[in-house]
Design a protein around this motif. Structure first.
Motif, PDB file in Angstrom:
ATOM      1  N   SER B 252       0.827  -1.194   0.000  1.00  0.00           N
ATOM      2  CA  SER B 252       0.000   0.000   0.000  1.00  0.00           C
ATOM      3  C   SER B 252       0.868   1.253   0.000  1.00  0.00           C
ATOM      4  N   ARG B 253       1.938   1.224   0.745  1.00  0.00           N
ATOM      5  CA  ARG B 253       2.808   2.404   0.825  1.00  0.00           C
ATOM      6  C   ARG B 253       3.434   2.764  -0.503  1.00  0.00           C
ATOM      7  N   ILE B 254       3.973   1.715  -1.169  1.00  0.00           N
ATOM      8  CA  ILE B 254       4.648   2.027  -2.431  1.00  0.00           C
ATOM      9  C   ILE B 254       3.705   1.898  -3.617  1.00  0.00           C
ATOM     10  N   GLY B 255       2.496   1.386  -3.390  1.00  0.00           N
ATOM     11  CA  GLY B 255       1.486   1.329  -4.440  1.00  0.00           C
ATOM     12  C   GLY B 255       1.851   0.414  -5.595  1.00  0.00           C
ATOM     13  N   SER B 256       2.813  -0.469  -5.388  1.00  0.00           N
ATOM     14  CA  SER B 256       3.213  -1.366  -6.458  1.00  0.00           C
ATOM     15  C   SER B 256       3.934  -2.562  -5.851  1.00  0.00           C
ATOM     16  N   ALA B 257       4.255  -3.534  -6.711  1.00  0.00           N
ATOM     17  CA  ALA B 257       5.105  -4.636  -6.276  1.00  0.00           C
ATOM     18  C   ALA B 257       6.488  -4.382  -6.843  1.00  0.00           C
ATOM     19  N   GLN B 258       7.500  -4.476  -5.991  1.00  0.00           N
ATOM     20  CA  GLN B 258       8.864  -4.190  -6.445  1.00  0.00           C
ATOM     21  C   GLN B 258       9.794  -5.368  -6.157  1.00  0.00           C
ATOM     22  N   ILE B 259      10.861  -5.442  -6.935  1.00  0.00           N
ATOM     23  CA  ILE B 259      11.845  -6.504  -6.715  1.00  0.00           C
ATOM     24  C   ILE B 259      12.379  -6.430  -5.290  1.00  0.00           C
ATOM     25  N   ASN B 260      12.277  -7.534  -4.575  1.00  0.00           N
ATOM     26  CA  ASN B 260      12.833  -7.615  -3.222  1.00  0.00           C
ATOM     27  C   ASN B 260      12.471  -6.445  -2.319  1.00  0.00           C
ATOM     28  N   ALA B 261      11.221  -5.963  -2.478  1.00  0.00           N
ATOM     29  CA  ALA B 261      10.836  -4.797  -1.690  1.00  0.00           C
ATOM     30  C   ALA B 261      10.971  -5.026  -0.189  1.00  0.00           C
ATOM     31  N   GLY B 262      10.742  -6.282   0.253  1.00  0.00           N
ATOM     32  CA  GLY B 262      10.725  -6.534   1.695  1.00  0.00           C
ATOM     33  C   GLY B 262      12.086  -6.864   2.272  1.00  0.00           C
ATOM     34  N   ALA B 263      13.055  -7.143   1.392  1.00  0.00           N
ATOM     35  CA  ALA B 263      14.337  -7.668   1.886  1.00  0.00           C
ATOM     36  C   ALA B 263      14.990  -6.724   2.886  1.00  0.00           C
ATOM     37  N   GLY B 264      14.877  -5.434   2.657  1.00  0.00           N
ATOM     38  CA  GLY B 264      15.544  -4.464   3.519  1.00  0.00           C
ATOM     39  C   GLY B 264      14.994  -4.417   4.923  1.00  0.00           C
ATOM     40  N   TYR B 265      13.830  -5.038   5.148  1.00  0.00           N
ATOM     41  CA  TYR B 265      13.231  -4.970   6.486  1.00  0.00           C
ATOM     42  C   TYR B 265      13.741  -6.053   7.419  1.00  0.00           C
ATOM     43  N   LEU B 266      14.394  -7.077   6.850  1.00  0.00           N
ATOM     44  CA  LEU B 266      14.792  -8.206   7.687  1.00  0.00           C
ATOM     45  C   LEU B 266      15.716  -7.787   8.833  1.00  0.00           C
ATOM     46  N   MET B 267      16.819  -7.134   8.471  1.00  0.00           N
ATOM     47  CA  MET B 267      17.823  -6.867   9.501  1.00  0.00           C
ATOM     48  C   MET B 267      17.359  -5.858  10.555  1.00  0.00           C
ATOM     49  N   PRO B 268      16.723  -4.753  10.144  1.00  0.00           N
ATOM     50  CA  PRO B 268      16.203  -3.857  11.189  1.00  0.00           C
ATOM     51  C   PRO B 268      15.205  -4.559  12.104  1.00  0.00           C
ATOM     52  N   ALA B 269      14.400  -5.454  11.512  1.00  0.00           N
ATOM     53  CA  ALA B 269      13.414  -6.152  12.336  1.00  0.00           C
ATOM     54  C   ALA B 269      14.116  -7.067  13.335  1.00  0.00           C
TER      55      ALA B 269
END
Ligand SMILES: Nc1ncnc2c1ncn2[C@@H]1O[C@H](COP(=O)(O)OP(=O)(O)OP(=O)(O)O)[C@@H](O)[C@H]1O
Ligand SMILES: [Mg+2]
Lengths: 496, 334
Positions: B252-269
């Protein structure tokens, strides 16, 4: 050791203890659970650095604040909590030679495996035990682990040897073997031995002097020959004590539980059949390694069953996992508390409710905290668990008090048949009494109890009927009132 | 005797320093947050404006939701590395549902959650049934799901009006409400609800307690009659579902599907969950602590950006703060 005092958050474990040992003698250190025995010995072994007081050896004041300082002075210790001192995924030889490998390697960079195995084997031979030095420690029984730990202490040239409840998991034969060794060390090699045990006859058998601790203070210090056993018990408990087994007479009812031809895959249990009647305490006697633990676990579904049938109140039940067992109304107090019984990192009350949480939660699964704490406090006072509060981490309780927690958590459940596997191991005489009384209450309420123990006196003292195991099978059924220790021992050593 | 007196005052000093240590381990994270806010507020007054504080909360929402899932996997003494990929996958699923298949709001979100539920089950299968160590099992799953998401979308990205890989035109539009969940206030509300629900679940229900017991000593839990396999499965499934929810919000935030959009959240999480261990003296994974961990990192990032620390140097500071926070958890005297 003079004026030794130490405090932990919320607990004053020792307050000004004086303690002396001579070389070439065996010295008993006794006291109720939580009296401070292990703590005092850990200080001597350099496990704690935040104590006050001084330690003197041969008239010289010494500074012991680290384990290596203690080792330099020739102090070796066999810790009470066997599992915390061993590395499970290393071999027996590596565990025995661990200190040597850590402290005596010097400039040598490569491990000489043959030598390690040879010296380990030598030590084991000296002790008269047969364990393969290449076996991994995690595959050993509790008694074998204890032997490995003792072997480690023996592999060093000690001047002082501290043994913290070494005999708790051992049976008579192994204990005798150990005593022979201890005497040899003390009288022929001039080692000073400190021996901790809750089994008083052992103290009277091998020790010259005894120091009794109570609540972190020395109550008395004298030659063993000058005291009588009952006197010792009353000194350590601080109140009068009735030595007899508290066996209450309960009418025995119908058969409520039956096991038929139970076997496990690895033949740890072969073709066992037994039954329990309501109100009956059924003993399972046998030496260490006879298969009592395996039998208890197989009944409870904790070991895979190859064949056999189990009936509860006349109904056939399948017990594939401990979960099913508990659902059907069985309870098991397992033997190895640290590994199987308690959650050391969790507080006492969470441990005490772990097997009975449904009793303390609403239909939607929400916990009723007040009820949970109330029940925990009741168990704590029933069993005399020594803890500053029910929120203390179990890791900080003394060994015997941890065992009480492991037993206590099952007393809360509403089971039909309770299986106890060596529940009094490491528990002081007073608390043993309490545990027997609680077992008595269970049977008075019409439950059935299976009581596995290698202590024949307990089997004779509290059971109604007993099965004797030898070499993984049940070899004999005896009515307790018509038998004696000698007869049980005869069958448990393979007599026919 | 002199020595005795001396050591007595020593002991007292030690006692005091122990107390201080204890206090620090328990409240260190929160104290740090307060100090940081104070520092930024004084050096840059606009930092403390409500709008900026909301920005911070908004910026940590997705991390927090995903981190709460990791927290649940940590309670059973497990670990889920696959959450980043799962978030990407959920993003792809939800956007494709709208754009390719013209699904409504509810079916689209259910599709995303359902797809990721299967991933959670697959994780549990690898860990509980095949007995692969959790780190390795979820590492494999990280790659598998990353690949699946990319294959499914045909390269990684989908957005409104973008034709599919085979050239078919697409006419689906994102649901208007869906578009709003990625911005304040919804995104913040969702985060707070997730944290509250998970907190209640872990601390006030027997199921939560069982999870901790399983994590505390697997064998003791098993012998206590707890169905350990079931609870471990539950933990990985919940971790995947929360990661999926994070992915939906991300979509919803980026309004699209992007390559590996979620990958960057792993380490901060992961960092947030571990920082959270010590908060309030819990000493174990817990939802509120995780939120605090995320807040700490969010405040730091926001403040540093405002102080115009270049984005490429941000990670240095973040890493150092992480190390300090963890040290305050694990460093004990004695
Ligand atoms: N690390 C610790 N933190 C907090 N309290 C502790 C710690 N170690 C020991 N205690 C407490 O100190 C007291 C003495 O414990 P200790 O282990 O010396 O007893 P013990 O005499 O060996 O008993 P047991 O016969 O049960 O082994 C107990 O009340 C125990 O709870
Ligand atoms: Mg002890």
């Amino acid at each position: 050791m003079t004026k030794i005092a130490i405090e932990f958050p919320g607990v004053k474990a020792l307050s000004g203890v004086d303690f002396q040992v001579k070389t070439g003698a065996i010295h008993a250190l006794i006291g109720a659970n939580g009296a401070g025995k292990s703590t005092l010995m850990k200080i001597l072994a350099g496990a704690y650095s935040h104590y006050t007081g001084s330690i003197t050896i041969d008239g010289q004041q010494v500074e012991i604040r680290t384990p290596s300082a203690a080792k330099q002075l020739g102090i070796e210790i066999v810790y009470q909590e066997v599992d915390t001192a061993l590395v499970p995924y290393l071999s027996v030889a590596e565990n025995i030679m661990l200190d040597v490998m850590v402290n005596r390697m010097g400039k040598q960079q490569f491990v000489r495996w043959n030598e390690i195995h040879r010296s380990a084997q030598q030590t084991l031979n000296r002790m008269g035990v047969k364990i393969d030095t290449r076996e991994l420690v995690q595959n050993l029984t509790l008694a074998q682990k204890q032997m490995v730990l003792i072997a480690r202490a023996l592999s060093e040239q000690a001047r002082f040897l501290v043994l913290d409840e070494p005999t708790a998991p051992l049976s008579t034969t192994e204990t005798q073997e150990l005593f022979r060794l201890i005497k040899d060390l003390a009288y022929n090699n001039n080692v000073g031995v400190v021996f901790i045990s809750h089994r008083l006859p052992e103290i009277f058998e091998i020790c010259e002097d005894v120091t009794i601790l109570r609540d972190g203070l020395v109550v008395t210090h004298q030659p063993v020959s000058e005291v009588r056993p009952l006197q010792v018990i009353e000194l350590m408990l601080g109140h009068r004590f009735d030595e007899t087994y508290p066996k209450t007479k309960v009418p025995i009812g119908e058969k409520i539980f039956e096991v038929k031809n139970l076997s496990t895959y690895d033949s740890a249990v072969g073709n066992a059949s037994m039954y329990v009647r309501a109100g009956e305490i059924v003993g399972v006697a046998g030496l260490v390694g006879a298969g009592k633990t395996e039998l208890s676990k197989a009944i409870f579904g904790a070991l895979p069953q190859k064949q056999g049938e189990i009936y509860l109140k006349g109904r056939k039940i399948t017990v594939r996992t401990p979960y099913h067992a508990v659902q059907q109304g069985l309870a098991l107090v397992p033997e190895e508390r640290r590994k199987e019984g308690v959650l050391v990192e969790e507080p006492v009350y969470i441990n005490l409710s772990a097997a009975s949480l449904s009793l303390f939660s609403s239909a939607l699964g929400f916990l009723r905290g007040a009820a949970e704490h109330a029940s925990a406090r009741k168990v704590i006072s029933d069993l005399g668990i020594k803890t500053p509060s029910d929120s203390q981490k179990v890791a900080y309780l003394s060994g015997g008090n941890q065992q009480k927690v492991a037993v206590g958590k099952w007393l809360v459940t509403e089971a039909e048949v309770y299986i106890f596997d060596e529940p009094t191991k490491g528990v002081d005489v007073g608390a043993k009494h309490e545990i027997f009384e609680l077992i008595g209450k269970l049977v008075a309420a019409g439950k059935g109890v299976i009581y596995a123990s290698c202590e024949l006196a307990e089997i004779i003292g509290i059971t109604d009927r007993t099965y004797v195991m030898y070499d993984h099978t049940i070899v004999k059924e005896l009515v307790t009132a018509e038998t004696n220790e000698a007869e049980i021992l005869f069958y448990s050593t393979g007599g026919k | 005797m002199d020595a005795g007196a001396l050591s007595k005052s020593d002991a007292q000093k030690q006692k005091f320093s122990n107390l201080a240590m204890n206090f620090l381990t328990k409240w260190g994270t929160i104290i740090t947050i307060i100090l940081l806010i104070g520092f930024f507020a004084i050096s840059m007054p606009p930092f403390i404006k409500t709008s900026n504080l909301l920005t911070i909360l908004r910026s940590i929402s997705i991390v927090t939701v995903i981190a709460t899932g990791i927290t649940i996997s940590l309670t059973v003494n497990g670990f889920d590395l696959s959450v980043g990929s799962v978030a990407t996958f959920a993003d792809s699923l939800v956007i494709s549902a709208f754009v390719w298949y013209e699904f409504g709001l509810v079916p689209a979100i259910l599709l995303a959650l359902g797809g990721c539920l299967l991933v959670g089950l697959a994780n549990s299968f690898l860990i509980v049934k095949l007995r692969i160590p959790d780190l390795l099992a979820t590492l494999s799953m990280l790659f598998i799901i990353e690949g699946v998401a990319m294959t499914y979308t045909g390269g990684g990205s989908i957005s409104e009006g973008m034709p599919r890989l085979d050239g078919t035109e697409t006419f689906g539009r994102l649901d208007p409400f869906f578009k709003s969940i990625g911005s304040a206030p919804w995104i913040i509300v969702i985060m707070l609800v997730v944290v509250t629900v998970v907190h209640i679940f872990l601390n006030y229900t027997k199921h939560g307690r069982y999870l901790y017991v399983v994590g505390g000593n697997l064998e003791a839990a098993r012998l206590s009659g707890i169905p350990v396999d079931r609870y471990r499965t539950l933990a990985y499934v919940l971790a995947a579902l929360l990661a999926a929810l994070g992915g939906v919000i991300l979509g919803s935030r980026i309004g699209s599907a992007q390559i590996n959009a979620g990958a960057g959240y792993l380490m901060p999480a992961v960092a947030a969950a571990y920082i959270g261990f010590s908060v309030g003296g819990a000493g174990r994974p817990n939802a509120i602590g995780t939120l605090m961990g995320a807040v700490l990192m969010g405040v730091l990032e926001n403040g540093l950006v405002m102080m115009s620390v270049p984005y490429y140097s941000l990670n240095i500071v973040k890493g150092v703060v992480l190390a300090i926070a963890l040290a305050s958890t694990y460093f004990r005297k004695r």
